[in-house]
Design an enzyme around this catalytic site. Structure first.
Site, PDB file in Angstrom:
ATOM      1  N   GLY A  98      -8.994  -4.923  -2.262  1.00 52.99           N
ATOM      2  CA  GLY A  98      -9.825  -6.012  -1.769  1.00 52.99           C
ATOM      3  C   GLY A  98     -11.247  -5.915  -2.286  1.00 52.99           C
ATOM      4  CG  ASP A 115      -1.856   1.160   1.292  1.00 49.85           C
ATOM      5  OD1 ASP A 115      -3.045   1.003   0.992  1.00 49.85           O
ATOM      6  OD2 ASP A 115      -1.394   2.266   1.659  1.00 49.85           O
ATOM      7  CB  VAL A 150      -3.758   1.319  -2.082  1.00 56.11           C
ATOM      8  CG1 VAL A 150      -3.493   0.466  -3.309  1.00 56.11           C
ATOM      9  CG2 VAL A 150      -3.558   2.786  -2.425  1.00 56.11           C
ATOM     10  CG  ASP A 151      -3.038  -3.091   1.310  1.00 59.03           C
ATOM     11  OD1 ASP A 151      -2.553  -3.237   0.173  1.00 59.03           O
ATOM     12  OD2 ASP A 151      -2.377  -3.241   2.349  1.00 59.03           O
ATOM     13  CG  PHE A 152      -8.687  -1.352   3.480  1.00 56.39           C
ATOM     14  CD1 PHE A 152      -8.196  -2.589   3.874  1.00 56.39           C
ATOM     15  CD2 PHE A 152      -8.518  -0.287   4.334  1.00 56.39           C
ATOM     16  CE1 PHE A 152      -7.566  -2.763   5.105  1.00 56.39           C
ATOM     17  CE2 PHE A 152      -7.891  -0.444   5.566  1.00 56.39           C
ATOM     18  CZ  PHE A 152      -7.412  -1.676   5.953  1.00 56.39           C
TER      19      PHE A 152
END
Length: 413
Positions: free
Chosen positions: A175, A142, A170-172
């Site tokens: 996902g 991220d 960004v990670d979420f």
């Protein structure tokens, strides 16, 4: 009791850290059976060791991304491990990974590697840079993607260094994007009987979220800049304002909100000033306008201003994390769930944002490493005891000593 929306859907997940586990946890919260395949040689998902609250192969960080899942230890580099994977693929709907772009093919997690085993299998890969391009073989996280995608250049105060978003957005977002793409692939496989590869990257996701910034930059002579007090690029006032005891966020994206704001602030001279009579005028004269508004906001507390503005002007307090989790709307929406953990006791966690009949409201905790290995091999794959024993002896399920210690720990729990 209403049946969960994704009841009967089985997903094999080879993922760790945040982005992939976050996406598959959303699916588990909707009732999908998510089987987490963990490498026994490295102690499984590395986030089991992430502090500050970590011990004995588990952590609160790991719990926040993996509740409601099952765990099987399996060495996918071993021929016997690959055979077990294929047996799991035969009885599953999707294979999900968040490995570096070149690793899914290496480990046999692509549609080309699995289509003969299950023609309808959907293979979703979420990586930093995707399966193609010059950086496909590089790992990414991220933090790095926020830099690559230009986010840091527009985050923070104008005279301060570039900054990152406070949470792993960004990670979420990756996902969520992978979850949506996977469900679309599963819908198509249901119609056609044919699965596919799905290639999602964190960089692609972050760049797509540049949205209107990108169209302005690509088509006009527009340069993004960091704006004081987290201000909007083109709307004024739309930013944070210091109050007597904290901060308040105001967002006037309609003329009626501007009129209501100056009325609530009791600033008739500002309301009648032609320099502030329109969106474009306020933007052009923001250096004259903002000091007037700041001086007024500083005279009262955040609570006072919220009482005056709510229902008239879009506004919010700048909460701490603790305050956000105690917010009356958050509590009214049931966004805090309790999960019974054998070691940590009752864990309070944030819930799935999906509100619909059948959402899992009492999830199981994230699994111990390899907790469901025996169950999956015996009950799902119908392996005979002798075959399970042979797999153990080969080391494909992990070191025998480590597994015996795990069983002892499980008995103590």
């Amino acid at each position: 009791m209403t049946r969960p929306m994704l009841d009967g859907l089985r997903i094999l997940a080879v993922s760790q850290f945040g982005a992939g586990p976050f996406g598959t946890q959303l699916l588990a919260d909707l009732g999908a059976e998510v089987i987490k395949i963990e490498d026994p040689a490295v102690g499984g998902d590395v986030s089991r060791q992430v502090g500050p609250y970590a011990a004995d192969g588990d952590s609160l960080y790991f719990q926040s991304f993996n509740r409601g899942k099952k765990s099987i230890t399996l060495d996918l580099k071993h021929p016997d491990g690959r055979a077990v994977l294929h047996d799991l693929v035969r009885v599953s709907h999707a294979v999900y990974n968040n490995l570096r772009g070149d690793l899914p093919a290496t480990l046999g997690l692509t549609y080309a590697a699995l289509c003969d085993v299950n023609p309808a299998i959907v293979c979703c890969s979420l990586s930093g840079f995707g399966a193609t391009g010059p950086r496909a073989v590089e790992p990414a996280f991220d933090y790095l993607i926020q830099g690559y995608a230009g986010w840091m250049s527009i985050t923070g105060e104008p005279d301060a260094p570039p900054g990152k978003c406070g949470v792993s957005v960004v990670d979420f977002a990756g996902g969520y994007a992978s979850m949506a793409a996977l469900l679309a692939g599963l819908w198509d496989a249901q119609r056609t009987g044919a699965g596919r590869d799905i290639d999602i990257s964190l960089l692609d996701t972050a760049v797509s979220m540049l949205s209107y910034f990108a169209i302005w930059a690509l088509n006009r002579d527009w340069q993004a800049a960091r704006v004081e007090d987290s201000g909007h690029q083109s709307l004024v006032p739309a930013q944070n304002f210091p109050t007597r005891d904290g901060w308040i966020v105001v967002f006037c994206n309609k003329e009626k909100f501007w009129q209501a704001l100056v009325d609530a602030l009791e600033l008739p001279d500002v309301a009648g000033d032609p320099r502030f009579a329109s969106f474009s005028a306020r933007l052009a004269h923001k250096d004259a306008l903002l000091p007037l508004l700041k001086a007024r906001f500083a005279q009262r507390t955040t609570a006072d201003w919220l009482a005056r503005l709510r229902g008239r002007v879009p506004c919010a307090p700048v909460n701490t994390i603790a305050q956000a989790l105690e917010d009356e709307q958050v509590r009214a929406r049931g966004m805090i769930v309790e999960v019974e953990h054998p070691d940590f006791g009752v864990l309070r966690e944030v819930a799935s944002p999906v509100r619909s009949a059948g959402t899992v409201t009492s999830p199981a905790p994230a699994p111990r490493l390899g907790q469901h290995t025996e169950e999956i091999l015996r009950e799902l794959l119908r392996y005979a005891p002798a075959r399970i024993a042979a797999l153990r002896a080969s080391g494909v399920l992990g070191p025998l000593i480590a597994r015996e210690r795990l069983k002892e720990g499980g008995a103590q729990r």
